[in-house]
Design a protein around this motif. Sequence first.
Motif, PDB file in Angstrom:
ATOM      1  N   ASP A 294      42.547  47.673  28.324  1.00  0.00           N
ATOM      2  CA  ASP A 294      42.259  45.654  28.914  1.00  0.00           C
ATOM      3  C   ASP A 294      40.680  46.212  28.410  1.00  0.00           C
ATOM      4  O   ASP A 294      39.912  46.490  28.665  1.00  0.00           O
ATOM      5  N   LYS A 295      40.786  45.010  27.398  1.00  0.00           N
ATOM      6  CA  LYS A 295      39.615  44.543  26.715  1.00  0.00           C
ATOM      7  C   LYS A 295      38.873  43.941  27.323  1.00  0.00           C
ATOM      8  O   LYS A 295      39.131  41.978  27.393  1.00  0.00           O
ATOM      9  N   LYS A 296      37.571  43.672  27.451  1.00  0.00           N
ATOM     10  CA  LYS A 296      36.837  42.261  28.435  1.00  0.00           C
ATOM     11  C   LYS A 296      36.397  41.449  27.484  1.00  0.00           C
ATOM     12  O   LYS A 296      36.554  41.727  25.767  1.00  0.00           O
ATOM     13  N   TYR A 371      38.884  37.135  37.374  1.00  0.00           N
ATOM     14  CA  TYR A 371      37.103  37.003  37.589  1.00  0.00           C
ATOM     15  C   TYR A 371      36.041  35.508  38.398  1.00  0.00           C
ATOM     16  O   TYR A 371      35.084  35.373  37.626  1.00  0.00           O
ATOM     17  N   LYS A 423      40.996  36.550  32.032  1.00  0.00           N
ATOM     18  CA  LYS A 423      41.331  37.805  32.214  1.00  0.00           C
ATOM     19  C   LYS A 423      41.146  38.780  30.972  1.00  0.00           C
ATOM     20  O   LYS A 423      40.737  38.272  30.229  1.00  0.00           O
ATOM     21  N   ASP A 424      41.017  40.170  31.273  1.00  0.00           N
ATOM     22  CA  ASP A 424      41.152  40.417  29.852  1.00  0.00           C
ATOM     23  C   ASP A 424      42.351  40.041  28.819  1.00  0.00           C
ATOM     24  O   ASP A 424      42.931  40.069  29.670  1.00  0.00           O
ATOM     25  N   GLN A 425      41.319  41.401  27.788  1.00  0.00           N
ATOM     26  CA  GLN A 425      42.784  40.709  26.925  1.00  0.00           C
ATOM     27  C   GLN A 425      43.123  42.169  27.202  1.00  0.00           C
ATOM     28  O   GLN A 425      42.247  43.430  27.243  1.00  0.00           O
ATOM     29  N   LYS A 426      44.773  41.939  27.309  1.00  0.00           N
ATOM     30  CA  LYS A 426      45.615  43.128  27.418  1.00  0.00           C
ATOM     31  C   LYS A 426      45.928  43.736  25.837  1.00  0.00           C
ATOM     32  O   LYS A 426      47.073  43.227  24.824  1.00  0.00           O
ATOM     33  N   TRP A 452      40.500  36.142  27.822  1.00  0.00           N
ATOM     34  CA  TRP A 452      39.928  35.313  27.564  1.00  0.00           C
ATOM     35  C   TRP A 452      39.839  35.115  25.409  1.00  0.00           C
ATOM     36  O   TRP A 452      39.744  33.990  24.987  1.00  0.00           O
TER      37      TRP A 452
END
Length: 598
Positions: A294-296, A371, A423-426, A452
């Motif tokens: 999960d990349k913020k 978030y 949302k995070d990139q998955k 994102w």
Amino acid sequence: MIKRLIVAEKNSQANSYAQALGKFSKTGASYIVSKLNLHIAPAAGHLLDIVNDIEPAYKEPLPYFPEEILYGFKPQGAKKSDRDSHLKTIKFLYNNLKKEMAWADEIIIGTDPDREGESIFYTLLNQFPEYREKVKYRLWANSLTKEGIQHAYSHLRPAHETYNFFIEADARRTADWLVGVANLTPLVRKVLKSKGQLQEIKKAAHKKGYEKLSVGRVKAPIMNLIIENDNKIAGHVPKDFWKIEVKDENGVVFANNQIFGGNKNSQSESDAKQVLENLSREAKVIDVVKEVEDKKAPFLFNLTQLQAYMSQHYHFSSAQTLSVAESLYQKKVMSYPRTDSKLITEYEFTYLKANLKKYQELLGKAFSPAYLEARKKYVNTDKVKEHYALIPTETLPVLEELSHDERLVYETVTTRMLMMFEKDQKLATTKVTIDNGKEFSVSGTVILEEGWHNMALKSKKEKEPLPNYEKGQLITVENIIKAGKTQPPARLTESMMLKTVLVKYGIGTSATRASILAGLVRDGFVELDKKTGQYKPLEKARKTIRVLEELGSQFANPEKTSEWEMTLKLIGEGKLKADEFLEGIREEIRETVKGQVN
């Protein structure tokens, strides 16, 4: 009722303060908010500059250290009429500020919230030491919106908290004047004249419209870095190297880290062929590692990151990006641009969250926020000491009323802020390792959920996902030797200078790097390719640096400059004395001058 005075940096800022703090009237240059018994008086940036006579530097033996650094009016303008008009204006504002300081019981520093703002105020105040005891507070406004100014005014900081910024700024300005104006410029010109090269530079300058020649404490090491980079590129001798790759029936290429030849070793193509002969045409999959990440979203922008981003994607110069960001700040739609921080406080997060839907509608970025609570990567009140990250203010612009460049910068900054709520990139990453007598591996990444990343510029084509491999599987492969040649180092670009090189050496700040780089181009020391953003040194820079090297001077040394910059930072934090730093600068000037006769 206590009589209060806010000293603003410029009239537009004073006007914004007045509009935010209540009903006001105007008398002369001052704004009067009667309800608060408050006057707001503007300067016009630096009303005072160093005015020491530099003739002795050209007529008498160097080094030249005047007994006292003197400040006075230095009117600007190409024509005498322009200079006369400017002098009249700054004298008027100066006298008005003196009168207002005499009237006030308490003085509030309201110049721009940075080192330079402190310098503007205290350089002025030093002309009126009798009013020093009246200086009580610092108005630290990162936003010129009504809400931002009101928040800053209700949270005034004690003036002593930011005073060391002036000490740092004053030490920096004094050092830069002593080095560049008073000593190195006349010294380098003298040496070049003795070599018969000064006239050549003057002719080229006149032809191109450049400034003749000046040498600066910060300009010199930057020139040197660009020259060193150019020399390495010119002096690069390509060397052959070979690598072994393995390709399977699906066309997937597996790699190995071993390099034959190049800069790593003296091995040759025959060594690679010998290894190749021992490799099988059948490989076994010995490992398959799958991970989901999960990349913020990326950090919020500070000025340097925004400048690098705009340079990379839109070919904006760093000076252009700063100018546009300052314009958006003056229009009250973006926060203070000269920031090194990528964080915001709880206060900014609260208003961004409250206006989130408006920002989304403005930019057409529809998504359900994931978030809505502050996360430490973006929001950390304790770590925001001076300025927070670049973000939009509560005031939304009419996009059609912005210029093309303003709209592009505003949308870039606002989009980066919106990513924080998405949302995070998955990502799913798979690493496959095979063995056919030697281990080779390949990695592939698949985006499972954009999050994102939907709002990010897509600069690279997404790679095809890897086929499904299973541990123990046997695959048919082709073993290949790939030849290549070593490449010269990458040419320095504006983006690289801003993001890594100048930051590495601590040269300049977010507030100054753009103008330093632009000045080197403007004055004919370096050339900037506007399409690629690449820098090349010109002969004027080479001659200047060559003289400094012959003199044995440390002023062209990036590592030494880095030490000085760290010292200045510590002065700004109140941990070191400015006098010690300046004496070190004087000593280095003495050593440089001595090099003239060695």
